[in-house]
Write a protein that holds these residues in place. Structure first.
Motif, PDB file in Angstrom:
ATOM      1  N   GLU A   1       0.834  -1.201   0.000  1.00 15.82           N
ATOM      2  CA  GLU A   1       0.000   0.000   0.000  1.00 15.82           C
ATOM      3  C   GLU A   1       0.873   1.257   0.000  1.00 15.82           C
ATOM      4  N   MET A   2       1.956   1.225   0.783  1.00 16.22           N
ATOM      5  CA  MET A   2       2.865   2.364   0.843  1.00 16.22           C
ATOM      6  C   MET A   2       3.605   2.543  -0.483  1.00 16.22           C
ATOM      7  N   VAL A   3       4.047   1.430  -1.084  1.00 16.81           N
ATOM      8  CA  VAL A   3       4.769   1.493  -2.358  1.00 16.81           C
ATOM      9  C   VAL A   3       3.901   2.136  -3.437  1.00 16.81           C
ATOM     10  N   ILE A   4       2.670   1.682  -3.544  1.00 25.15           N
ATOM     11  CA  ILE A   4       1.784   2.212  -4.583  1.00 25.15           C
ATOM     12  C   ILE A   4       1.470   3.680  -4.316  1.00 25.15           C
ATOM     13  N   ALA A   5       1.320   4.060  -3.051  1.00 23.05           N
ATOM     14  CA  ALA A   5       1.072   5.465  -2.725  1.00 23.05           C
ATOM     15  C   ALA A   5       2.231   6.339  -3.188  1.00 23.05           C
ATOM     16  N   LYS A   6       3.468   5.870  -2.998  1.00 24.56           N
ATOM     17  CA  LYS A   6       4.644   6.632  -3.432  1.00 24.56           C
ATOM     18  C   LYS A   6       4.692   6.739  -4.948  1.00 24.56           C
TER      19      LYS A   6
ATOM     20  N   LEU B   1      -4.417  -0.236  -6.379  1.00 26.38           N
ATOM     21  CA  LEU B   1      -4.339   0.855  -7.344  1.00 26.38           C
ATOM     22  C   LEU B   1      -5.726   1.334  -7.746  1.00 26.38           C
ATOM     23  N   GLN B   2      -6.602   0.397  -8.041  1.00 27.79           N
ATOM     24  CA  GLN B   2      -7.894   0.768  -8.617  1.00 27.79           C
ATOM     25  C   GLN B   2      -8.872   1.368  -7.608  1.00 27.79           C
ATOM     26  N   ARG B   3      -8.596   1.237  -6.321  1.00 28.92           N
ATOM     27  CA  ARG B   3      -9.494   1.864  -5.347  1.00 28.92           C
ATOM     28  C   ARG B   3      -9.161   3.337  -5.129  1.00 28.92           C
ATOM     29  N   CYS B   4      -8.027   3.775  -5.709  1.00 26.46           N
ATOM     30  CA  CYS B   4      -7.641   5.184  -5.569  1.00 26.46           C
ATOM     31  C   CYS B   4      -8.502   6.044  -6.485  1.00 26.46           C
ATOM     32  N   GLY B   5      -8.968   7.158  -5.981  1.00 26.21           N
ATOM     33  CA  GLY B   5      -9.767   8.059  -6.801  1.00 26.21           C
ATOM     34  C   GLY B   5      -8.894   8.987  -7.627  1.00 26.21           C
ATOM     35  N   GLY B   6      -9.497   9.622  -8.614  1.00 32.65           N
ATOM     36  CA  GLY B   6      -8.790  10.597  -9.433  1.00 32.65           C
ATOM     37  C   GLY B   6      -7.885   9.953 -10.460  1.00 32.65           C
TER      38      GLY B   6
ATOM     39  N   GLY C   1      15.429   2.869 -30.214  1.00 34.73           N
ATOM     40  CA  GLY C   1      14.101   2.651 -30.778  1.00 34.73           C
ATOM     41  C   GLY C   1      13.089   1.990 -29.869  1.00 34.73           C
ATOM     42  N   ALA C   2      13.432   1.739 -28.604  1.00 35.89           N
ATOM     43  CA  ALA C   2      12.449   1.173 -27.676  1.00 35.89           C
ATOM     44  C   ALA C   2      11.292   2.148 -27.491  1.00 35.89           C
ATOM     45  N   SER C   3      10.087   1.596 -27.275  1.00 37.82           N
ATOM     46  CA  SER C   3       8.911   2.429 -27.034  1.00 37.82           C
ATOM     47  C   SER C   3       8.741   2.779 -25.564  1.00 37.82           C
ATOM     48  N   GLY C   4       9.626   2.244 -24.730  1.00 39.73           N
ATOM     49  CA  GLY C   4       9.540   2.535 -23.312  1.00 39.73           C
ATOM     50  C   GLY C   4      10.226   1.463 -22.499  1.00 39.73           C
ATOM     51  N   ILE C   5       9.903   1.423 -21.222  1.00 37.82           N
ATOM     52  CA  ILE C   5      10.580   0.526 -20.286  1.00 37.82           C
ATOM     53  C   ILE C   5       9.570  -0.072 -19.311  1.00 37.82           C
ATOM     54  N   VAL C   6       9.929  -1.261 -18.795  1.00 35.16           N
ATOM     55  CA  VAL C   6       9.207  -1.872 -17.674  1.00 35.16           C
ATOM     56  C   VAL C   6      10.262  -2.182 -16.624  1.00 35.16           C
ATOM     57  N   TYR C   7      10.356  -1.328 -15.607  1.00 32.58           N
ATOM     58  CA  TYR C   7      11.363  -1.486 -14.559  1.00 32.58           C
ATOM     59  C   TYR C   7      10.677  -1.756 -13.234  1.00 32.58           C
ATOM     60  N   GLY C   8      11.286  -2.642 -12.448  1.00 29.11           N
ATOM     61  CA  GLY C   8      10.761  -2.954 -11.135  1.00 29.11           C
ATOM     62  C   GLY C   8      11.760  -2.644 -10.038  1.00 29.11           C
ATOM     63  N   ARG C   9      12.732  -3.538  -9.864  1.00 29.89           N
ATOM     64  CA  ARG C   9      13.645  -3.419  -8.731  1.00 29.89           C
ATOM     65  C   ARG C   9      14.469  -2.131  -8.750  1.00 29.89           C
ATOM     66  N   ASN C  10      14.801  -1.632  -9.938  1.00 26.33           N
ATOM     67  CA  ASN C  10      15.574  -0.388  -9.999  1.00 26.33           C
ATOM     68  C   ASN C  10      14.762   0.831  -9.591  1.00 26.33           C
ATOM     69  N   VAL C  11      13.466   0.636  -9.419  1.00 26.31           N
ATOM     70  CA  VAL C  11      12.600   1.708  -8.918  1.00 26.31           C
ATOM     71  C   VAL C  11      12.196   1.425  -7.482  1.00 26.31           C
ATOM     72  N   ILE C  12      11.600   0.267  -7.256  1.00 23.90           N
ATOM     73  CA  ILE C  12      11.005   0.002  -5.943  1.00 23.90           C
ATOM     74  C   ILE C  12      12.051  -0.255  -4.861  1.00 23.90           C
ATOM     75  N   GLN C  13      13.289  -0.632  -5.250  1.00 25.34           N
ATOM     76  CA  GLN C  13      14.343  -0.816  -4.266  1.00 25.34           C
ATOM     77  C   GLN C  13      15.248   0.407  -4.152  1.00 25.34           C
TER      78      GLN C  13
ATOM     79  N   SER D   1      14.632   6.460  -3.148  1.00 21.58           N
ATOM     80  CA  SER D   1      13.461   7.301  -3.433  1.00 21.58           C
ATOM     81  C   SER D   1      12.809   6.818  -4.720  1.00 21.58           C
ATOM     82  N   PRO D   2      11.856   5.886  -4.623  1.00 24.99           N
ATOM     83  CA  PRO D   2      11.178   5.403  -5.827  1.00 24.99           C
ATOM     84  C   PRO D   2      10.533   6.522  -6.636  1.00 24.99           C
ATOM     85  N   ALA D   3      10.019   7.538  -5.952  1.00 22.78           N
ATOM     86  CA  ALA D   3       9.356   8.631  -6.668  1.00 22.78           C
ATOM     87  C   ALA D   3      10.347   9.436  -7.499  1.00 22.78           C
ATOM     88  N   ARG D   4      11.507   9.761  -6.929  1.00 24.02           N
ATOM     89  CA  ARG D   4      12.498  10.534  -7.685  1.00 24.02           C
ATOM     90  C   ARG D   4      13.052   9.725  -8.855  1.00 24.02           C
TER      91      ARG D   4
END
Length: 272
Positions: free
Chosen positions: A38-43, A62-67, A230-242, A245-248
């Motif tokens: 819950e804290m991770v998703i909030a960040k 995630l889906q119970r969050c409004g806005g 030429g990648a259309s984007g990224i899917v990163y997990g541990r390099n963010v959540i670990q 500052s995941p937000a930064r």
């Protein structure tokens, strides 16, 4: 089907999906940084990535969050190949009613593995069946399917990623041929060979997988190179959540993905 993908991809056709589905695989080592989901998703919500990838049991956070919120990418399968000593038999099982759950949870996309492990043809056959059955089930309800072609190498301590472009390219092409709407692929050992992966996808957007935790400078420079290749984007997990500052880190990576920021500029943003 394009309608749902529009939630993930910006007007520039790019996407940053933060993977937070690691707990789904039952490995204790994968829980670092996501003990309190819950804290991770909030960040992450504060940082505003394009999408967040979650398991069926955690998607409600995630889906119970409004806005306004990131799009939901729902993990459809669970595998036992990631541990230091995987138990036999190896498997990758699709959760029951995955497509129906995705619709009910208002997901933008489903994600499923296409695994290739040395000496494990039955596992690859199982994954092909999983992809094919999900493709057939997704079609009538307009649910996009992200396929994760993952080439792994054997060795001490279990299976690791194999970045051999000669192995990655045919598996990516098979994912495209099976009907993937999005492909999540590993980086190649030599990043300047990544255009071959993009070409193999035949016009399907390729989001590059992040893999294990590395230094900030390395992940940012690698991301800059992949986007330029030429990648259309990224899917990163541990390099963010670990990250400290995941937000930064999310904001720094979003700058590279969507603003063509250099790694140096992103590093400055990260340390600000």
């Amino acid at each position: 089907m394009k309608v749902r993908l529009n939630r993930m991809f910006g007007i520039d056709g790019r996407c940053f999906d933060v993977a937070v589905d690691h707990g789904f695989f039952g490995e204790g080592g994968f829980l670092t940084g996501i003990e309190d989901m819950e804290m991770v998703i909030a960040k992450l919500l504060l940082a505003g990535p394009d999408a967040i990838q979650l398991s069926p049991g955690m998607a409600h956070l995630l889906q119970r969050c409004g806005g306004p919120k990131p799009a939901l990418v729902l993990r459809a399968d669970v595998a036992n190949v990631y541990g230091p000593e995987p138990l036999r038999p190896l498997f990758s099982e699709v959760v029951q009613g995955a497509v129906e759950q995705a619709v009910r949870l208002d997901a933008a996309c489903l994600c499923v593995n296409l695994l290739d492990l040395p000496g494990e043809p039955d596992l690859r056959r199982q994954c092909i069946r999983n992809v094919a059955s999900l493709r057939a089930a997704c079609e009538p309800v307009g649910m996009p399917l992200m396929v994760e072609p993952l080439v792994m190498a054997g060795g001490l301590g279990g299976y690791g990623v194999d970045g051999d472009v000669e192995k990655i390219v045919p598996l990516v092409r098979q994912a495209a041929e099976l009907g993937a709407d999005v492909i999540k692929a590993d980086p190649t050992d030599e990043l300047d060979e990544y255009p071959r992966v993009i070409e193999a996808a035949s016009g399907i957007p390729v989001l590059t997988r992040g893999g294990g935790k590395v230094r900030d400078e390395e992940v940012l420079r690698r991301t800059e190179s992949l986007m330029r290749q030429g990648a259309s984007g990224i899917v990163y997990g541990r390099n963010v959540i670990q990250h400290d500052s995941p937000a930064r880190m999310t904001r720094a990576l979003m700058a590279i993905v969507h603003e063509d920021a250099s790694a140096d500029d992103a590093l400055t943003l990260l340390r600000a």
